[in-house]
Write a protein that holds these residues in place. Sequence first.
Motif, PDB file in Angstrom:
ATOM      1  N   ALA A 173       1.202  -1.526  -0.213  1.00 54.01           N
ATOM      2  CA  ALA A 173      -0.543  -0.133  -0.300  1.00 54.01           C
ATOM      3  C   ALA A 173       0.812   1.409  -0.848  1.00 54.01           C
ATOM      4  N   ALA A 174       1.841   1.220   0.493  1.00 53.61           N
ATOM      5  CA  ALA A 174       3.260   2.018   0.280  1.00 53.61           C
ATOM      6  C   ALA A 174       3.188   2.833  -1.026  1.00 53.61           C
ATOM      7  N   ARG A 175       3.548   2.041  -1.930  1.00 50.19           N
ATOM      8  CA  ARG A 175       3.904   2.026  -3.220  1.00 50.19           C
ATOM      9  C   ARG A 175       2.728   2.910  -4.564  1.00 50.19           C
ATOM     10  N   GLU A 176       3.163   3.752  -4.911  1.00 52.64           N
ATOM     11  CA  GLU A 176       2.157   4.489  -5.859  1.00 52.64           C
ATOM     12  C   GLU A 176       2.567   4.192  -7.370  1.00 52.64           C
ATOM     13  N   THR A 177       1.132   3.898  -8.310  1.00 54.47           N
ATOM     14  CA  THR A 177       1.429   3.319  -9.353  1.00 54.47           C
ATOM     15  C   THR A 177       0.654   4.119 -10.379  1.00 54.47           C
ATOM     16  N   VAL A 178       1.076   4.089 -11.324  1.00 53.71           N
ATOM     17  CA  VAL A 178       0.452   5.058 -12.523  1.00 53.71           C
ATOM     18  C   VAL A 178       0.765   4.825 -13.767  1.00 53.71           C
ATOM     19  N   GLU A 179      -0.707   3.901 -14.656  1.00 58.56           N
ATOM     20  CA  GLU A 179      -0.364   3.198 -15.315  1.00 58.56           C
ATOM     21  C   GLU A 179      -0.802   4.758 -17.073  1.00 58.56           C
ATOM     22  N   THR A 180       0.309   4.728 -17.322  1.00 56.32           N
ATOM     23  CA  THR A 180       0.168   6.102 -18.786  1.00 56.32           C
ATOM     24  C   THR A 180       0.899   5.504 -19.631  1.00 56.32           C
ATOM     25  N   GLY A 181       0.187   6.103 -21.057  1.00 58.56           N
ATOM     26  CA  GLY A 181       0.577   6.446 -22.395  1.00 58.56           C
ATOM     27  C   GLY A 181       1.483   4.537 -22.324  1.00 58.56           C
ATOM     28  N   GLY A 182       1.040   3.126 -22.018  1.00 54.41           N
ATOM     29  CA  GLY A 182       1.609   2.241 -22.243  1.00 54.41           C
ATOM     30  C   GLY A 182       2.222   1.621 -21.474  1.00 54.41           C
ATOM     31  N   LEU A 183       2.817   2.772 -20.234  1.00 56.75           N
ATOM     32  CA  LEU A 183       3.075   2.094 -18.591  1.00 56.75           C
ATOM     33  C   LEU A 183       3.079   2.750 -17.584  1.00 56.75           C
TER      34      LEU A 183
END
Length: 384
Positions: A173-183
């Motif tokens: 839960a302490a990780r921040e993940t974003v999916e954008t532009g194919g990454l």
Amino acid sequence: MIELSRGLNPHESALAEPVVPGEPPFELLRGSPSYINVLDALGAWEAVRALRGHTGTAACASFKHTSPAGIALGVPFAPGEEAFHDVGALPAGALGRAVLRARHTAPKCSYGDFVAVSEPVSLAEAHLFADAIGVIAPDFAPDALAELSRFHQGRFIVLRGNPAGPPRAGSAAARETVETGGLRLTRRAAPLPGFAGGVRTEYGTPGRANDLAVAVTAVRHAQSNAMAFVVDGATIGIGMGQQNRLDCTRLAAARARTWQRRRHPDVLGLRFRDGVGPAERAVWRARLAEGDLTPSVRAAFARVLADPKDAGREPDWSATPPLSGVTLAADNHFPFVEVVELAARLGVTHLVTPGGSTDADALREACATHGMSWVVTGERFFRH
């Protein structure tokens, strides 16, 4: 899992689900939040919890579009500040004072904002949230929850924050993940190291601990670049999201100057027509304090005043109460001595930076020239 009312835009759908099953950061009690509402609630909740922990005082944060519009502690009102509240009795408790002070940093921004508070909400404070879009708090008295549930034809959003606090370092839960532009971008969101209590006084004196706490909390939680002016435990001007720190400083300074001019007797003395609510009055006072009203805005201003002729009268701004003892904080170093010169015009006595400067000798000399102290915290914090 919560199905949100919309994504970033009305035509988008969105969901929210806890990273750790069974451990959501809040409980939805009323309303249907959007994607941005959730981001604002989480940012504001983190800010007030941190500030409450560092100061031991009730705290409030008003967030709009993922950055703070105002942050404040529930300390007694500064001289003249209580005049911003022009309807009903002044809040008697620390929580009410914190809400009023935070949401009066920038009334144009704290209009339809999401508000976080560090203390349980009672019926006595419920009316202070009437023109917000929602509130997150540790808990709500039953009669306060019933009152909040009436706002906005029953659409007001009420969240009970998880008292467990932010996720532990090293946990999923302490990780921040974003999916954008194919990454898929993943950032390990390590906890902030300690608190900026004045790791080093580069020049002058450490200043007031509460003002330092509010200023650092504001720039930690605003979109970078970020600058915050603070006096008496409350923000008076925040600038964020600019591509260079000088523009960011000018934006924050303009908002601080507007806050200052709102205390002008002619601004506080404006008489409005019946039916013009407190939030709308606050926005009009801010518009007048900003200056440069266009013809259409001035005409609209005249329509809300008891005497329309007052809309054409420009206050003598030289009679504005002066500012003093102001703290100015940045999320990174000051690259320009010009920042010190701008700050001096607004009564700044303490500059707060995470590290040194690209020209530390010139900055130290400028502080000496303008009678300012320079505090270095050792913590840089960008947020995007």
